[in-house]
Scaffold this motif. Structure first.
Motif, short mmCIF file in Angstrom:
data_model
loop_
_atom_site.label_atom_id
_atom_site.label_comp_id
_atom_site.label_asym_id
_atom_site.label_seq_id
_atom_site.Cartn_x
_atom_site.Cartn_y
_atom_site.Cartn_z
N ARG A 25 72.50 35.33 -3.30
CA ARG A 25 73.67 36.20 -3.53
C ARG A 25 74.25 36.70 -2.21
O ARG A 25 75.47 36.81 -2.06
N LEU A 26 73.36 37.00 -1.25
CA LEU A 26 73.83 37.45 0.07
C LEU A 26 74.64 36.35 0.76
O LEU A 26 75.70 36.61 1.33
N ASP A 28 76.26 34.02 -0.55
CA ASP A 28 77.54 33.80 -1.26
C ASP A 28 78.48 35.01 -1.18
O ASP A 28 79.57 34.98 -1.73
N ASP A 29 78.03 36.09 -0.51
CA ASP A 29 78.81 37.34 -0.51
C ASP A 29 79.81 37.37 0.65
O ASP A 29 79.43 37.35 1.82
N ASP A 31 81.78 39.75 1.81
CA ASP A 31 81.69 40.91 2.70
C ASP A 31 80.55 40.74 3.71
O ASP A 31 80.68 41.12 4.88
N PHE A 32 79.45 40.20 3.23
CA PHE A 32 78.27 40.02 4.10
C PHE A 32 78.58 39.02 5.21
O PHE A 32 78.32 39.27 6.38
N LYS A 57 77.05 30.13 6.86
CA LYS A 57 76.30 29.96 5.61
C LYS A 57 75.19 28.93 5.78
O LYS A 57 74.06 29.14 5.34
N LYS A 145 78.69 48.73 -1.04
CA LYS A 145 78.97 47.30 -1.22
C LYS A 145 77.73 46.60 -1.77
O LYS A 145 76.61 46.93 -1.37
N CYS A 147 76.40 43.82 -1.06
CA CYS A 147 75.52 43.20 -0.06
C CYS A 147 74.58 44.24 0.57
O CYS A 147 73.44 43.92 0.91
N GLU A 150 71.73 44.64 -1.87
CA GLU A 150 70.82 43.47 -1.80
C GLU A 150 69.90 43.59 -0.59
O GLU A 150 68.67 43.43 -0.69
N LEU A 151 70.49 43.89 0.57
CA LEU A 151 69.69 43.97 1.80
C LEU A 151 68.63 45.04 1.71
O LEU A 151 67.47 44.82 2.07
#
Length: 373
Positions: A25-26, A28-29, A31-32, A57, A145, A147, A150-151
């Motif tokens: 997901r990160l 594909d994000d 903003d990240f 990526k 956000k 991301c 997730e982090l």
């Protein structure tokens, strides 16, 4: 284990089997990826930035292909911390871990000066001494956000819902938090939490009894007396001392604006900028002091807060800047250090400088006051 954990699903860190999905997901994000572009390739991120996106990526997929578990992530973070320490400070020292047992779980309640570095430095000391790293309490105000969420959840953070609306929702989320902290400790997981909400921007480290009342919500539910329940949490006060605070001027300017206009409006990315500045800015020396487990717990949250404050004040490591700002004589103060501190005060208004001085002076003044009692 997972069934039991599911009541905490909204707030807890990720488990091993959730790591790969979160990493995907990160990657594909948008903003990240854009944040990486901005910080790593600031000159290329303009017109032709989009050309770099597939490369970034691909690089991340390759770099993170070996990460399958929470432990793998902790090892990656440790490597990153090693680099951060080498580039942004003159050494980290640590005391007090010899009094603790690596096979026990502790609730580390620390002073709070820096958003990301405080728990990271506590973790670094634990990691180096083969203790389990901590689960980190983090306010949802920092998770605007996806991301960021997730982090943080990949890095053993659990979410404190500060944005809960209305008394009922607030009580429910605090009850879940209290239950999660107890559950973590019972299952052998260390916890890190700040002694109050938000950083001590004025340099005055004080425990908010509301945090301790939140810990006890689970005890009240189980009908266990306050002192008995709190004793079982193995609370250890931690004093984190930075010789130089990279965010000191920003904090002083904010406090000055609040004092002179009555309010301060945070910029949209201000928290993120504070995090970045705190990580990359020069901190000089850092000392982490682990206090004593609080075994004889007083009867009230207010008295317990006093004991935590006593240990943090006692264990706070004073650097030359603290003595200079407080006007206290010390053999560790040299002319070179006086000049360094004078440089810090250049180019600011007298009002901002007064706040800067107080920020560095308070730990020394409080220690002096404690010793004279």
């Amino acid at each position: 284990m997972h069934i039991d954990n599911d009541i905490y699903k909204e707030i807890r860190p990720y488990n091993d089997d959730e790591v790969s999905g979160a990493i995907q997901r990160l990657i594909d994000d948008k903003d990240f990826i854009n944040a990486i572009l901005k910080y790593r390739f600031p000159h290329a991120s303009g017109m032709f930035g989009w050309l770099l996106i597939p490369l970034i990526k691909r690089f991340l997929v390759k770099k993170w292909s070996g990460i399958k578990s929470v432990k793998d992530i902790q090892n990656q973070v440790a490597k990153y911390m090693q680099g951060t320490i080498e580039h942004s400070c003159d050494g980290v020292t640590c005391t007090g871990l010899d009094k603790l047992d690596p096979n026990k779980a502790y609730l580390f309640v620390s002073n709070h000066r820096d958003i990301a570095m405080d728990p990271a430095m506590v973790n670094w000391c634990l990691y180096k001494e083969n203790f389990n790293t901590v689960r980190i309490a983090i306010g949802d105000n920092l998770l605007k956000k996806p991301c960021a969420t997730e982090l943080m959840r990949l890095n053993k953070s659990f979410i404190v819902k500060r944005s809960a609306k209305g008394p009922r929702e607030l009580m429910k989320s605090l009850g879940l938090l209290s239950s999660y902290i107890s559950h973590s400790l019972e299952t052998g997981n260390n916890i890190w939490i700040a002694q109050k909400e938000g950083r001590a921007k004025d340099g005055n480290d004080k425990t908010d009894p509301a945090i301790l009342k939140m810990f006890f919500m689970e005890g009240r539910k189980q009908k266990v007396p306050f002192s008995e329940f709190m004793r079982n949490l193995n609370i250890v006060p931690v004093a984190i001392s930075y010789e130089n605070d990279p965010c000191d001027v920003a904090k002083a300017e904010e406090l000055h604006q609040k004092a002179s206009t009555g309010s301060y409006e945070k910029g949209e990315f201000e928290d993120i900028e504070s995090i970045v500045q705190g990580i990359i800015g020069q901190k000089r020396r850092i000392h982490i002091s682990f206090g004593d487990v609080i075994n004889s717990v007083p009867e009230t949250p207010e008295e317990l807060a006093v004991e935590i404050d006593r240990q943090i004040t006692e264990n706070y490591h004073l650097f030359p800047a603290n003595y200079i700002a407080a006007n206290i004589d010390s053999e560790i103060v040299t002319d070179e250090e006086r000049n360094k501190f004078a440089l810090k005060l250049e180019n600011h208004s007298d009002s901002v400088n007064d706040i800067l001085k107080q920020m560095y002076a308070l730990p020394a003044l409080k220690k002096q006051q404690q010793h004279s009692m």
